[in-house]
Design a protein around this motif. Structure first.
Motif, PDB file in Angstrom:
ATOM      1  N   HIS A 133     -22.155  32.787 -40.644  1.00 51.23           N
ATOM      2  CA  HIS A 133     -22.656  34.170 -40.448  1.00 51.23           C
ATOM      3  C   HIS A 133     -21.689  34.967 -39.814  1.00 51.23           C
ATOM      4  CE1 HIS A 133     -24.477  33.658 -36.557  1.00 51.23           C
ATOM      5  NE2 HIS A 133     -24.722  32.520 -36.944  1.00 51.23           N
ATOM      6  N   ASP A 134     -21.098  34.615 -38.755  1.00 50.10           N
ATOM      7  CA  ASP A 134     -20.296  35.694 -38.134  1.00 50.10           C
ATOM      8  C   ASP A 134     -18.929  36.005 -38.817  1.00 50.10           C
ATOM      9  OD1 ASP A 134     -22.104  35.422 -35.646  1.00 50.10           O
ATOM     10  OD2 ASP A 134     -20.669  34.172 -34.358  1.00 50.10           O
ATOM     11  N   PHE A 135     -18.534  35.413 -39.763  1.00 49.62           N
ATOM     12  CA  PHE A 135     -17.545  35.609 -40.346  1.00 49.62           C
ATOM     13  C   PHE A 135     -17.424  36.138 -42.036  1.00 49.62           C
ATOM     14  CE2 PHE A 135     -16.634  32.471 -37.312  1.00 49.62           C
ATOM     15  CZ  PHE A 135     -15.490  33.001 -36.730  1.00 49.62           C
ATOM     16  N   TYR A 136     -18.711  36.808 -42.337  1.00 48.53           N
ATOM     17  CA  TYR A 136     -18.914  37.184 -43.612  1.00 48.53           C
ATOM     18  C   TYR A 136     -17.777  38.430 -43.783  1.00 48.53           C
ATOM     19  CZ  TYR A 136     -23.416  35.001 -43.823  1.00 48.53           C
ATOM     20  OH  TYR A 136     -24.635  33.902 -43.987  1.00 48.53           O
ATOM     21  N   GLY A 151     -26.796  34.975 -45.623  1.00 48.76           N
ATOM     22  CA  GLY A 151     -27.856  34.484 -45.183  1.00 48.76           C
ATOM     23  C   GLY A 151     -28.588  33.120 -45.954  1.00 48.76           C
ATOM     24  N   VAL A 152     -27.608  32.347 -46.753  1.00 45.54           N
ATOM     25  CA  VAL A 152     -28.001  31.099 -47.240  1.00 45.54           C
ATOM     26  C   VAL A 152     -27.330  29.718 -46.590  1.00 45.54           C
ATOM     27  CG1 VAL A 152     -28.418  32.142 -49.390  1.00 45.54           C
ATOM     28  CG2 VAL A 152     -26.121  31.192 -49.155  1.00 45.54           C
ATOM     29  N   ARG A 153     -27.864  28.721 -46.640  1.00 42.96           N
ATOM     30  CA  ARG A 153     -27.495  27.585 -45.994  1.00 42.96           C
ATOM     31  C   ARG A 153     -26.138  27.084 -46.838  1.00 42.96           C
ATOM     32  NH1 ARG A 153     -30.460  24.908 -42.464  1.00 42.96           N
ATOM     33  NH2 ARG A 153     -28.382  24.361 -41.701  1.00 42.96           N
ATOM     34  N   TYR A 154     -26.218  27.256 -48.314  1.00 43.59           N
ATOM     35  CA  TYR A 154     -25.051  26.967 -49.100  1.00 43.59           C
ATOM     36  C   TYR A 154     -25.157  27.656 -50.373  1.00 43.59           C
ATOM     37  CZ  TYR A 154     -28.326  23.503 -51.318  1.00 43.59           C
ATOM     38  OH  TYR A 154     -29.391  22.789 -51.932  1.00 43.59           O
ATOM     39  N   VAL A 155     -24.004  27.605 -51.159  1.00 44.79           N
ATOM     40  CA  VAL A 155     -23.840  28.150 -52.326  1.00 44.79           C
ATOM     41  C   VAL A 155     -23.407  26.937 -53.233  1.00 44.79           C
ATOM     42  CG1 VAL A 155     -22.719  29.760 -53.901  1.00 44.79           C
ATOM     43  CG2 VAL A 155     -23.631  30.574 -51.789  1.00 44.79           C
ATOM     44  N   GLU A 156     -23.815  26.675 -54.548  1.00 46.85           N
ATOM     45  CA  GLU A 156     -23.212  25.786 -55.269  1.00 46.85           C
ATOM     46  C   GLU A 156     -22.857  26.018 -56.542  1.00 46.85           C
ATOM     47  OE1 GLU A 156     -27.226  23.185 -56.137  1.00 46.85           O
ATOM     48  OE2 GLU A 156     -25.483  22.254 -55.765  1.00 46.85           O
ATOM     49  N   HIS A 157     -22.023  25.309 -57.099  1.00 42.59           N
ATOM     50  CA  HIS A 157     -21.400  25.702 -58.697  1.00 42.59           C
ATOM     51  C   HIS A 157     -21.297  24.296 -59.164  1.00 42.59           C
ATOM     52  CE1 HIS A 157     -20.578  30.011 -58.570  1.00 42.59           C
ATOM     53  NE2 HIS A 157     -20.466  29.644 -57.144  1.00 42.59           N
ATOM     54  N   GLY A 164     -22.720  27.265 -45.097  1.00 45.53           N
ATOM     55  CA  GLY A 164     -22.789  28.182 -44.170  1.00 45.53           C
ATOM     56  C   GLY A 164     -22.009  27.580 -42.938  1.00 45.53           C
ATOM     57  N   GLY A 165     -22.533  27.947 -41.668  1.00 51.59           N
ATOM     58  CA  GLY A 165     -21.977  27.351 -40.444  1.00 51.59           C
ATOM     59  C   GLY A 165     -22.708  26.152 -40.084  1.00 51.59           C
ATOM     60  N   LEU A 166     -21.563  25.345 -39.571  1.00 54.64           N
ATOM     61  CA  LEU A 166     -21.854  23.889 -38.810  1.00 54.64           C
ATOM     62  C   LEU A 166     -22.964  22.949 -39.360  1.00 54.64           C
ATOM     63  CD1 LEU A 166     -21.709  25.977 -35.514  1.00 54.64           C
ATOM     64  CD2 LEU A 166     -20.042  24.419 -36.409  1.00 54.64           C
TER      65      LEU A 166
END
Length: 205
Positions: A133-136, A151-157, A164-166
């Motif tokens: 989130h610090d790098f959006y 603002g999401v934990r992950y995005v998938e295709h 997201g982070g860590l």
């Protein structure tokens, strides 16, 4: 999101791309998920390997030393899953290998600002992705062809995913387990790790 099919015999091969100053949590979270996945009657669900430009020891975050087993030239088998976290150097050999290996891999995924590495390959162009989130804003500025989801934990295709982070890498890795082996196995793995999965498990394509 379609399921992933494990090899008919043996585990899923997950190759972790690493380089100087690699972030330990980005690697360790997904690595732990994969190594803790066991399939009744089959054995380990995954085998994990480190791959880098050379087999020389890598000084990672906090001065932890990582020992890659393979280089991009010596990796003996095509990986089913490719994972990359934050790291400092993005050589041409690294970018070329990720592009080539991704062409046959089931899934290529980034964790945290490993999304910057994945984006440099062009594999995120024209699709959605996320990062720490610090790098959006920095990511959006550097890679305008990528649609950043915040603002999401992950995005998938189907064949590309980004966390997201860590610790978001743990969430995405458990989702990968789920896609290969089902929800029950993912739940068993999370329980073994004493990890509570986030109720937010988006499937954004």
């Amino acid at each position: 999101m379609k399921s992933l099919k494990p090899p008919p015999n043996g585990p899923v091969l997950a190759a972790f791309v690493v380089g100087h100053a690699a972030n330990i949590m980005d690697i360790a979270g997904a690595w732990e998920v994969f190594q803790d996945t066991h399939i009744e009657g089959r054995g380990p669900g995954f085998v994990t390997e480190l791959v880098s430009d050379t087999m020389a020891p890598i000084v990672a975050g906090g001065r932890m030393v990582l020992q890659p087993k393979y280089t991009y030239d010596t990796m003996p088998a095509a990986p089913n899953v490719i994972v990359m976290g934050a790291q400092a150097e993005h050589t041409q050999a690294k970018l070329d290998w990720i592009r080539k290996a991704s062409a046959t891999a089931d899934l290529t995924m980034s964790v945290c600002i490993g999304a910057f590495l994945l984006a440099r390959t062009g594999l995120l162009d024209g699709i959605t992705a996320t990062t720490h989130h610090d790098f959006y804003d920095a990511f959006s500025k550097e890679f305008p062809k990528v649609d950043v989801v915040r603002g999401v934990r992950y995005v998938e295709h189907d064949r590309i995913a980004s966390a997201g982070g860590l610790t978001s890498g743990i969430e995405l890795a458990l989702r990968v387990v789920e896609r290969y082996y089902g929800e029950k196995t993912a739940a068993q793995t999370a329980n073994f790790m004493e990890y509570t999965r986030s109720p937010e498990r988006p499937a954004i394509a």
